[in-house]
Motif scaffolding. Structure first.
Motif, PDB file in Angstrom:
ATOM      1  N   LEU A 116       0.829  -1.206   0.000  1.00 24.10           N
ATOM      2  CA  LEU A 116       0.000   0.000   0.000  1.00 24.10           C
ATOM      3  C   LEU A 116       0.864   1.257   0.000  1.00 24.10           C
ATOM      4  O   LEU A 116       0.543   2.242  -0.685  1.00 24.10           O
ATOM      5  CB  LEU A 116      -0.930   0.002   1.207  1.00 24.10           C
ATOM      6  N   ASN A 117       1.963   1.232   0.750  1.00 23.24           N
ATOM      7  CA  ASN A 117       2.866   2.378   0.756  1.00 23.24           C
ATOM      8  C   ASN A 117       3.451   2.628  -0.628  1.00 23.24           C
ATOM      9  O   ASN A 117       3.562   3.775  -1.073  1.00 23.24           O
ATOM     10  CB  ASN A 117       3.996   2.160   1.766  1.00 23.24           C
ATOM     11  N   GLN A 118       3.804   1.553  -1.331  1.00 27.65           N
ATOM     12  CA  GLN A 118       4.352   1.691  -2.681  1.00 27.65           C
ATOM     13  C   GLN A 118       3.302   2.223  -3.650  1.00 27.65           C
ATOM     14  O   GLN A 118       3.629   2.901  -4.626  1.00 27.65           O
ATOM     15  CB  GLN A 118       4.902   0.354  -3.169  1.00 27.65           C
ATOM     16  N   LEU A 119       2.039   1.915  -3.369  1.00 25.29           N
ATOM     17  CA  LEU A 119       0.946   2.387  -4.223  1.00 25.29           C
ATOM     18  C   LEU A 119       0.438   3.770  -3.798  1.00 25.29           C
ATOM     19  O   LEU A 119      -0.505   4.296  -4.400  1.00 25.29           O
ATOM     20  CB  LEU A 119      -0.219   1.387  -4.163  1.00 25.29           C
ATOM     21  N   ASN A 120       1.076   4.337  -2.776  1.00 24.84           N
ATOM     22  CA  ASN A 120       0.640   5.619  -2.202  1.00 24.84           C
ATOM     23  C   ASN A 120      -0.804   5.551  -1.703  1.00 24.84           C
ATOM     24  O   ASN A 120      -1.552   6.526  -1.801  1.00 24.84           O
ATOM     25  CB  ASN A 120       0.794   6.754  -3.217  1.00 24.84           C
ATOM     26  N   LEU A 121      -1.182   4.388  -1.188  1.00 21.08           N
ATOM     27  CA  LEU A 121      -2.498   4.199  -0.584  1.00 21.08           C
ATOM     28  C   LEU A 121      -2.281   3.998   0.905  1.00 21.08           C
ATOM     29  O   LEU A 121      -2.158   2.872   1.390  1.00 21.08           O
ATOM     30  CB  LEU A 121      -3.204   2.989  -1.201  1.00 21.08           C
ATOM     31  N   THR A 122      -2.189   5.082   1.617  1.00 22.43           N
ATOM     32  CA  THR A 122      -1.804   5.010   3.019  1.00 22.43           C
ATOM     33  C   THR A 122      -2.947   5.460   3.919  1.00 22.43           C
ATOM     34  O   THR A 122      -2.841   6.436   4.652  1.00 22.43           O
ATOM     35  CB  THR A 122      -0.552   5.865   3.280  1.00 22.43           C
ATOM     36  N   GLY A 123      -4.054   4.763   3.832  1.00 24.35           N
ATOM     37  CA  GLY A 123      -5.182   5.074   4.700  1.00 24.35           C
ATOM     38  C   GLY A 123      -4.837   4.844   6.159  1.00 24.35           C
ATOM     39  O   GLY A 123      -4.115   3.903   6.500  1.00 24.35           O
ATOM     40  N   ASN A 124      -5.337   5.688   7.031  1.00 23.54           N
ATOM     41  CA  ASN A 124      -5.059   5.561   8.456  1.00 23.54           C
ATOM     42  C   ASN A 124      -5.963   4.553   9.150  1.00 23.54           C
ATOM     43  O   ASN A 124      -5.632   4.039  10.207  1.00 23.54           O
ATOM     44  CB  ASN A 124      -5.223   6.928   9.138  1.00 23.54           C
ATOM     45  N   ARG A 125      -7.107   4.300   8.542  1.00 23.53           N
ATOM     46  CA  ARG A 125      -8.103   3.459   9.197  1.00 23.53           C
ATOM     47  C   ARG A 125      -8.722   2.532   8.149  1.00 23.53           C
ATOM     48  O   ARG A 125      -9.442   2.979   7.264  1.00 23.53           O
ATOM     49  CB  ARG A 125      -9.178   4.338   9.844  1.00 23.53           C
ATOM     50  N   ILE A 127      -9.842  -1.893   7.059  1.00 22.49           N
ATOM     51  CA  ILE A 127      -9.996  -3.316   7.350  1.00 22.49           C
ATOM     52  C   ILE A 127      -9.238  -4.103   6.284  1.00 22.49           C
ATOM     53  O   ILE A 127      -9.387  -3.847   5.088  1.00 22.49           O
ATOM     54  CB  ILE A 127     -11.475  -3.752   7.329  1.00 22.49           C
ATOM     55  N   LEU A 128      -8.427  -5.053   6.724  1.00 23.16           N
ATOM     56  CA  LEU A 128      -7.765  -5.992   5.822  1.00 23.16           C
ATOM     57  C   LEU A 128      -8.401  -7.361   6.025  1.00 23.16           C
ATOM     58  O   LEU A 128      -8.524  -7.826   7.170  1.00 23.16           O
ATOM     59  CB  LEU A 128      -6.269  -6.063   6.114  1.00 23.16           C
ATOM     60  N   ALA A 129      -8.810  -7.994   4.936  1.00 25.78           N
ATOM     61  CA  ALA A 129      -9.399  -9.334   5.003  1.00 25.78           C
ATOM     62  C   ALA A 129      -8.600 -10.287   4.126  1.00 25.78           C
ATOM     63  O   ALA A 129      -8.303  -9.978   2.971  1.00 25.78           O
ATOM     64  CB  ALA A 129     -10.856  -9.304   4.558  1.00 25.78           C
ATOM     65  N   ASP A 130      -8.261 -11.424   4.686  1.00 28.07           N
ATOM     66  CA  ASP A 130      -7.505 -12.462   3.994  1.00 28.07           C
ATOM     67  C   ASP A 130      -8.332 -13.743   4.060  1.00 28.07           C
ATOM     68  O   ASP A 130      -8.330 -14.448   5.069  1.00 28.07           O
ATOM     69  CB  ASP A 130      -6.146 -12.633   4.670  1.00 28.07           C
ATOM     70  N   GLU A 190     -14.838   6.290  13.530  1.00 30.37           N
ATOM     71  CA  GLU A 190     -14.975   7.138  12.353  1.00 30.37           C
ATOM     72  C   GLU A 190     -15.048   6.260  11.121  1.00 30.37           C
ATOM     73  O   GLU A 190     -14.733   5.074  11.153  1.00 30.37           O
ATOM     74  CB  GLU A 190     -13.800   8.106  12.254  1.00 30.37           C
ATOM     75  N   LYS A 191     -15.432   6.856  10.001  1.00 27.08           N
ATOM     76  CA  LYS A 191     -15.577   6.125   8.756  1.00 27.08           C
ATOM     77  C   LYS A 191     -14.243   5.516   8.322  1.00 27.08           C
ATOM     78  O   LYS A 191     -13.198   6.158   8.413  1.00 27.08           O
ATOM     79  CB  LYS A 191     -16.099   7.063   7.654  1.00 27.08           C
ATOM     80  N   LEU A 192     -14.291   4.280   7.875  1.00 26.75           N
ATOM     81  CA  LEU A 192     -13.094   3.611   7.380  1.00 26.75           C
ATOM     82  C   LEU A 192     -12.630   4.244   6.076  1.00 26.75           C
ATOM     83  O   LEU A 192     -13.441   4.636   5.236  1.00 26.75           O
ATOM     84  CB  LEU A 192     -13.375   2.130   7.166  1.00 26.75           C
ATOM     85  N   ASP A 193     -11.302   4.318   5.906  1.00 27.89           N
ATOM     86  CA  ASP A 193     -10.747   4.843   4.666  1.00 27.89           C
ATOM     87  C   ASP A 193     -10.885   3.850   3.519  1.00 27.89           C
ATOM     88  O   ASP A 193     -11.074   4.238   2.367  1.00 27.89           O
ATOM     89  CB  ASP A 193      -9.264   5.191   4.853  1.00 27.89           C
ATOM     90  N   MET A 194     -10.746   2.556   3.833  1.00 29.78           N
ATOM     91  CA  MET A 194     -10.817   1.560   2.767  1.00 29.78           C
ATOM     92  C   MET A 194     -10.941   0.158   3.348  1.00 29.78           C
ATOM     93  O   MET A 194     -10.658  -0.080   4.528  1.00 29.78           O
ATOM     94  CB  MET A 194      -9.586   1.640   1.851  1.00 29.78           C
ATOM     95  N   LEU A 195     -11.360  -0.746   2.491  1.00 28.74           N
ATOM     96  CA  LEU A 195     -11.345  -2.177   2.729  1.00 28.74           C
ATOM     97  C   LEU A 195     -10.297  -2.759   1.795  1.00 28.74           C
ATOM     98  O   LEU A 195     -10.266  -2.422   0.596  1.00 28.74           O
ATOM     99  CB  LEU A 195     -12.720  -2.779   2.427  1.00 28.74           C
ATOM    100  N   ASN A 274     -20.076  -3.931   5.461  1.00 28.89           N
ATOM    101  CA  ASN A 274     -20.909  -2.824   4.985  1.00 28.89           C
ATOM    102  C   ASN A 274     -20.100  -1.820   4.172  1.00 28.89           C
ATOM    103  O   ASN A 274     -20.265  -0.614   4.277  1.00 28.89           O
ATOM    104  CB  ASN A 274     -21.629  -2.115   6.141  1.00 28.89           C
ATOM    105  N   MET A 275     -19.200  -2.357   3.348  1.00 36.27           N
ATOM    106  CA  MET A 275     -18.455  -1.582   2.356  1.00 36.27           C
ATOM    107  C   MET A 275     -18.493  -2.392   1.066  1.00 36.27           C
ATOM    108  O   MET A 275     -18.359  -3.618   1.093  1.00 36.27           O
ATOM    109  CB  MET A 275     -17.015  -1.336   2.799  1.00 36.27           C
ATOM    110  N   PHE A 276     -18.642  -1.723  -0.059  1.00 40.64           N
ATOM    111  CA  PHE A 276     -18.913  -2.455  -1.298  1.00 40.64           C
ATOM    112  C   PHE A 276     -17.903  -2.151  -2.402  1.00 40.64           C
ATOM    113  O   PHE A 276     -18.158  -2.379  -3.572  1.00 40.64           O
ATOM    114  CB  PHE A 276     -20.354  -2.189  -1.737  1.00 40.64           C
ATOM    115  N   GLU A 277     -16.736  -1.671  -1.982  1.00 36.56           N
ATOM    116  CA  GLU A 277     -15.587  -1.513  -2.876  1.00 36.56           C
ATOM    117  C   GLU A 277     -14.337  -1.819  -2.070  1.00 36.56           C
ATOM    118  O   GLU A 277     -14.254  -1.465  -0.891  1.00 36.56           O
ATOM    119  CB  GLU A 277     -15.517  -0.096  -3.442  1.00 36.56           C
TER     120      GLU A 277
END
Length: 299
Positions: A116-125, A127-130, A190-195, A274-277
């Protein structure tokens, strides 16, 4: 060094020198085949694992390299785990370490955050799902603080447990509820930045949406892909309309029957969170093991 991840469905290898990623190889070995019924890793699975290790020697240079090999849910659950790993060590020279769900989550997160750091996607908050073959790891990250859980259900184990479509539906209901209960249990104020999704099914769906098949799969075209729930359901419809052999062309031999369960688990995960992207990341446990090795942190 070479990092190896023996999962419930796939064994994955990668070379890493601390800066550059080298050759990689993976093979579907179905380690969890019949595990639900017998509680054991079966002979056929052991042979597939050993054959995959032999095959990996044609793709990676094992000479004079440190090898760090880990294994996860299927072997954790198997009554004959130590006998199986002793045999693999005797016949291949590779000693696998069984890691628990917390360690698996920590190492997977290490790899995903690096990507994510390499992709410049550095959300602070986020969920990671594996979603793996034998278990599902969920990790809530909030400004560097983490909260993780391991759900004892994965694509292979759910597929084998479901005797019919009705039972599968009930198992998916239960999985969605487990996800929702976890989300409700962590202090998300607070609202999540990303899933973020990693593992075989999400990356396979993303590859299919990008026009790739199993043999033309390119992780560089997968990392950072935005997958929607609508994409997920559309892929399910299209793949289920195919003959099994054609489906295997896209998702890999050994996955053609599991992909329906896998896609539905991703769909139910979207609903439970409850996130769809979601952002798709190919890097996972294998890469986390490699990065951790150069951080000099013991497993």
């Amino acid at each position: 060094m070479i990092a190896i991840d023996l999962g419930s469905n796939t064994i994955r290898f990668i070379e890493y020198d601390g800066v550059h990623w080298g050759n990689r190889f993976e093979k579907i070995v179905r380690a969890a085949e019949s595990l639900h019924d017998t509680g054991m890793i079966g002979e056929n699975a052991i042979v597939r694992i050993l054959n995959a290790i032999d095959e990996a020697h044609a793709h990676l240079d094992f000479s004079n390299q440190e090898i760090v090999a880990v294994t996860t849910a299927a072997v954790r659950m198997a009554a004959n785990a130590h006998e199986v790993l002793d045999r693999i060590h005797r016949q291949s020279g590779i000693r696998f370490t069984i890691i628990d769900g917390d360690t698996e989550a920590k190492l997977t997160l290490l790899a995903v955050q690096n990507r994510l750091n390499q992709l410049n996607l550095t959300g602070n908050r986020f969920i990671l799902a594996d979603i793996g073959g034998g278990s599902t790891e969920l990790i809530y990250v909030d400004h560097g603080n983490t909260n993780a859980t391991s759900l004892g259900v994965g694509i292979v184990t759910m597929s084998e447990k479901a005797a019919d479509e009705l039972e599968l539906h009930h198992l998916l209901d239960a999985f969605e509820e487990q996800v929702r209960e976890y989300i409700n249990s962590v202090p998300i104020k607070e609202k999540l930045d990303m899933l973020v999704l990693t593992a075989g099914t999400p990356t396979t769906i993303a590859a299919y949406r990008r026009g790739m098949n199993y043999t033309s799969y390119n992780p560089e075209k997968i990392n950072g892909y935005k997958l929607t729930d609508e994409d997920c359901l559309q892929t399910y419809t299209e793949l289920m309309d195919m003959e099994e052999s054609q489906r295997a062309y896209y998702v890999g031999v050994g996955r053609e029957r599991l992909i329906a369960t896998g896609i539905m688990m991703v769909h139910r995960l979207f609903k439970g969170v409850n996130m769809f992207e979601a952002i798709i990341v190919d890097d996972s446990l294998r890469e986390g093991v490699a990065i951790n090795y150069f951080n000099s942190t013991p497993l």
